[in-house]
Design a protein around this motif. Structure first.
Motif, short mmCIF file in Angstrom:
data_model
loop_
_atom_site.label_atom_id
_atom_site.label_comp_id
_atom_site.label_asym_id
_atom_site.label_seq_id
_atom_site.Cartn_x
_atom_site.Cartn_y
_atom_site.Cartn_z
N ILE B 22 0.84 -1.20 0.00
CA ILE B 22 0.00 0.00 0.00
C ILE B 22 0.87 1.26 0.00
O ILE B 22 0.61 2.22 -0.72
CB ILE B 22 -0.96 -0.03 1.21
N GLU B 23 1.93 1.23 0.80
CA GLU B 23 2.83 2.40 0.83
C GLU B 23 3.44 2.63 -0.55
O GLU B 23 3.49 3.78 -1.04
CB GLU B 23 3.93 2.17 1.87
N GLY B 24 3.87 1.56 -1.18
CA GLY B 24 4.45 1.69 -2.52
C GLY B 24 3.46 2.23 -3.53
O GLY B 24 3.79 3.09 -4.37
N LEU B 25 2.24 1.74 -3.43
CA LEU B 25 1.20 2.17 -4.37
C LEU B 25 0.89 3.66 -4.19
O LEU B 25 0.77 4.42 -5.16
CB LEU B 25 -0.06 1.33 -4.13
N ILE B 26 0.79 4.08 -2.93
CA ILE B 26 0.51 5.50 -2.67
C ILE B 26 1.65 6.36 -3.22
O ILE B 26 1.42 7.41 -3.82
CB ILE B 26 0.32 5.75 -1.15
N ARG B 27 2.87 5.91 -3.00
CA ARG B 27 4.03 6.68 -3.52
C ARG B 27 3.94 6.82 -5.04
O ARG B 27 4.22 7.88 -5.60
CB ARG B 27 5.34 5.97 -3.16
N GLU B 28 3.57 5.73 -5.71
CA GLU B 28 3.44 5.81 -7.17
C GLU B 28 2.38 6.82 -7.57
O GLU B 28 2.60 7.63 -8.48
CB GLU B 28 3.05 4.43 -7.73
N TYR B 29 1.24 6.76 -6.91
CA TYR B 29 0.16 7.68 -7.28
C TYR B 29 0.54 9.14 -7.03
O TYR B 29 0.05 10.04 -7.70
CB TYR B 29 -1.11 7.36 -6.47
N LEU B 30 1.41 9.36 -6.04
CA LEU B 30 1.74 10.73 -5.65
C LEU B 30 3.06 11.23 -6.24
O LEU B 30 3.52 12.30 -5.88
CB LEU B 30 1.81 10.85 -4.12
N ASP B 32 3.99 12.67 -8.80
CA ASP B 32 4.04 13.99 -9.44
C ASP B 32 3.47 15.09 -8.55
O ASP B 32 3.31 16.22 -9.00
CB ASP B 32 3.28 13.96 -10.77
N VAL B 33 3.11 14.73 -7.33
CA VAL B 33 2.52 15.74 -6.43
C VAL B 33 3.64 16.34 -5.59
O VAL B 33 4.35 15.61 -4.90
CB VAL B 33 1.44 15.11 -5.52
N PRO B 34 3.81 17.67 -5.64
CA PRO B 34 4.92 18.27 -4.89
C PRO B 34 4.61 18.42 -3.40
O PRO B 34 3.46 18.29 -2.98
CB PRO B 34 5.05 19.65 -5.54
N ARG B 35 5.65 18.69 -2.66
CA ARG B 35 5.57 19.02 -1.23
C ARG B 35 4.93 17.91 -0.39
O ARG B 35 4.11 18.16 0.48
CB ARG B 35 4.84 20.34 -1.02
N ALA B 87 -5.52 19.15 0.17
CA ALA B 87 -6.60 19.04 -0.82
C ALA B 87 -6.09 18.40 -2.11
O ALA B 87 -6.78 17.57 -2.71
CB ALA B 87 -7.19 20.41 -1.10
N ALA B 88 -4.87 18.76 -2.51
CA ALA B 88 -4.31 18.20 -3.75
C ALA B 88 -4.09 16.69 -3.59
O ALA B 88 -4.38 15.91 -4.50
CB ALA B 88 -3.00 18.90 -4.10
#
Lengths: 339, 205
Positions: B22-30, B32-35, B87-88
Motif C-alpha cells: 500500500i505504501e508503494g502504491l501511494i508513492r506511485e500515485y503521488l 508527481d505531487v509536490p511538497r 486538498a491536492a
C-alpha cells in the motif's frame, strides 16, 4: 443445503410515480423446478458474477448506505416483508426501459459466510403453442420472465460479518457494455447505489503502464509497433466499461502483443472491470515523434525521448538540430514509404 | 484460536506485506505531487489490536468479530507541507482509491484545538494482493490519514504524552498546555499556507 430462503417479487416500473402499484411477493419452497433453477443461479454466482462493485458512502462521507442497510436487514432475518423493501427500492429506480421484472432474493450460508443473491429476470412476451389432436392452438403470452442472456442481472454478496461486511459484492450485468450507460447504470449505480470497485483512473492507469512497459520490453520492432499502434487507438475506448483482457481483444491485437501487455500486470487484475478514461491513459503512455526535413524520424516514449535522443541546436536556430543516440540494434526493417 | 493468535498469524503472514504494498502504491500515485514530506503505512501491532478488540461500550464488548470489524489493521499516512497540499493529495487519493468513509477531522468545538486532518477508510486495493495470499484473511479496508507537518507533529506528541498505555490521565493544567501547543500548531499551519499561497500562487487576499 446452503440455501435457506428464497423470496420473489413482481417489480413494476415506479420511477417518478407518486402512487406505485403494491408489490406482490411470495416465499418459494426449497424444492421443485423453480428451486432448481434458482439453485443453479445461486451456485453459479461465484463464477458468473465477475464485476467487483462496492456500495457508495453517504455524500457527507459517513460510512452508511441505504441499499446496504436494506440488504443487511433482510439477510439477518430473511422475511417476505423485509425483502419487499428491496423490491420497492428497485421499483423506484425502474422506468419503462428496463420495464417490469421479477426479483429473486436468495439467502444461504457457505461455511462461516452469509451469502445473498439478488437477481432480476426481465419481463418478455411469447407465444404458447399447444397441439390438440390435429389442431394447433396458439396464444400470446405476456409476463414471461426469462433468465435472458441479454438482460439478466444479478449481484452476489458474501461475508462472515453483517456489521462489518457486505460493503462489496460482485455483479453480472449483461447490459453493462450497452452504449446507453443509463440502461445498465440503473442496476449498479441507481438501485444498488454502488460503483465499480476499481476506479476509472486505477484501471486505466494499470493498463496504460502495462502497455508502456510491454512496448519498452518488446524484442522486435513488429511487436513494439503493434503495441504502439494499440496505444494510439486506445482513445477510441473512452468511457467504455471493460477489462484489460477485453481491451486487447477489442483492439484485435495479436496473441503475442496481447500476452506482452497482460503479462505486465498481475493475472487477477486483467479481469477487473473499470471505465476506461482516454485522458488518464494519455497521462501515462504517450509517444513523441520528431520528423526531420532530411527524412529522419525518431520515436520514443515521451518521458524517455530526451534521454534516448540527445539534441544540439545548430547555429542558434531552434528548428535546426543535431540528434545523437546510441544503442544495440534489436531489429531492422525495410518498408515502403509514401514518397 | 484466540483473537491474539488469529491476529498474530494475519500480522505475520499478510499485514506487513500488504502495508508495504500500500505504501508503494501511494508513492506511485503521488509521484508527481509536490511538497509531500513522507508517506508511510504499517500494520497495527498485535498488542494494540488486542487492546482495541477488548474495548467495551456500555459495559459490553464493542466488537463481536474484531478481525472483521476493526478497519485500521493497516494504517497509512501522507504528510504534506502545507494545508493547501492536503486538498491536492486528497484529490489523488479519491481518484485512485474507493472509499467507504471520508472525514475532515476537526475538534467538536471551535474552542478546542485538538486533532485535525483528513481521514479515510479505503478498500484494500487488489494491486497489493499477491497470488499466494489467503484472500479470506485480507482485511477489506485500511485507514489513511492526510495531515500537514504541524498536524502530524502535534498529534504524535500529544499521543505520546497523553495516551500511552498505563499513562496517568492528563490533569487540567496539562490539558490546557497541550491546547496551547495545538493552537500554536494551528496558527503556524495557517501562516505557512498563507505565505505559500502569497509567494507562489498569488491567491491570498
Amino acid at each position: 443445503m446452503p440455501i435457506t430462503h428464497i423470496h420473489t417479487y413482481l417489480v413494476h416500473p415506479a420511477k417518478g410515480i407518486e402512487q406505485p402499484e403494491p408489490i406482490g411477493g411470495s416465499t418459494l419452497p426449497l424444492t421443485g423446478q423453480m428451486f432448481r433453477l434458482l439453485r443453479d443461479v445461486y451456485d453459479r454466482a461465484d463464477n458468473e458474477c465477475d464485476v467487483a462493485i462496492s456500495f457508495n458512502h453517504r455524500p457527507n462521507g459517513d460510512q452508511q448506505n441505504d441499499c446496504r442497510d436494506l440488504l443487511i436487514a433482510y439477510a439477518r432475518a430473511p422475511h417476505l416483508a423485509r425483502g419487499r423493501h428491496i423490491a420497492e427500492r428497485l421499483a423506484a429506480c425502474t422506468d419503462n426501459r428496463p420495464r417490469m421484472g421479477l426479483l429473486f432474493l436468495v439467502v444461504g450460508s457457505e461455511g462461516l459466510e452469509h451469502k445473498v443473491i439478488i437477481s432480476r429476470f426481465p419481463a418478455d412476451s411469447g407465444i404458447l403453442a399447444e397441439q390438440d389432436g390435429g389442431n394447433l392452438n396458439v396464444e400470446f403470452l405476456e409476463r414471461i420472465f426469462m433468465k435472458s442472456a441479454k438482460s439478466y442481472k444479478a449481484v452476489l454478496y458474501r461475508h462472515r460479518s453483517f456489521d462489518a461486511g457486505f460493503w462489496h459484492g460482485r455483479a453480472i450485468d449483461k447490459q453493462m457494455n450497452d452504449t446507453d450507460v443509463n440502461v445498465s447504470g440503473y442496476w449498479i449505480n441507481d438501485f444498488l447505489d454502488s460503483d465499480f470497485l476499481t476506479t476509472s483512473a486505477t484501471g486505466t492507469r494499470r493498463l496504460a503502464i502495462a502497455c508502456r512497459n510491454a512496448a519498452r520490453k518488446a524484442e522486435t520492432t513488429a511487436l513494439k509497433s503493434e503495441i504502439v499502434a494499440a496505444v494510439t487507438l486506445a482513445g477510441g475506448q473512452d468511457r467504455q466499461r471493460l477489462t484489460a483482457r477485453e481491451f486487447v481483444q477489442r483492439l484485435r491485437l495479436s496473441d503475442g502483443a496481447a500476452r506482452a501487455i497482460l503479462s505486465e500486470m498481475k493475472e487477477h487484475l486483467a479481469n477487473e472491470r473499470f471505465q476506461f478514461s482516454a485522458a488518464e491513459f494519455g497521462r501515462h503512455v504517450t509517444y513523441r515523434s520528431v520528423a526531420l526535413d532530411n527524412g529522419g524520424i525518431m520515436t520514443a516514449a515521451t518521458d524517455e525521448f530526451d534521454q534516448v535522443f540527445a539534441s544540439q541546436v545548430i547555429d542558434g536556430d531552434e528548428r535546426i538540430r543535431r540528434y545523437t543516440t546510441e544503442g544495440r540494434i534489436v531489429s531492422e526493417k525495410l518498408g515502403k514509404t509514401t514518397r | 484460536m484466540t483473537v491474539r493468535e488469529s491476529y498474530q498469524n494475519r500480522f505475520d503472514t499478510l499485514l506487513q506485506r500488504l502495508a508495504t504494498g500500500i505504501e508503494g502504491l501511494i508513492r506511485e500515485y503521488l509521484q508527481d505531487v509536490p511538497r509531500i514530506d513522507r508517506v508511510g503505512a504499517r500494520a497495527k501491532s498485535v498488542d494494540r489490536f488486542v487492546a482495541k478488540s477488548e474495548k467495551l461500550t456500555d459495559g459490553r464488548p464493542k466488537y463481536s468479530d474484531p478481525l472483521a470489524q476493526i478497519q485500521d489493521q493497516i494504517g497509512a499516512r501522507i504528510i504534506t507541507f502545507y494545508l493547501s497540499d492536503v486538498a491536492a493529495v486528497a484529490k489523488v487519493v479519491e481518484t485512485y482509491f474507493r472509499a467507504v468513509e471520508t472525514k475532515d477531522l476537526v475538534p467538536e468545538s471551535e474552542w478546542e484545538f485538538g486533532y485535525f486532518g483528513r481521514h479515510y477508510i479505503l478498500f484494500t486495493p487488489s494491486d497489493v494482493i499477491e497470488p499466494d495470499m489467503d484472500r479470506s484473511q485480507v482485511p477489506d479496508f485500511f485507514e489513511l490519514q492526510i495531515k500537514t507537518l504541524f498536524q502530524h507533529a502535534w498529534s504524535e506528541a500529544e499521543h505520546d504524552l497523553g495516551y500511552k498505555a498505563g499513562a496517568v490521565p492528563l490533569n487540567a493544567d496539562e490539558k490546557r498546555r497541550l491546547a496551547f501547543t495545538a493552537a500554536q500548531s494551528w496558527g503556524a499551519d495557517r501562516i505557512f499556507d498563507e505565505l505559500y499561497l502569497e509567494r507562489f500562487n498569488g491567491q491570498v487576499n
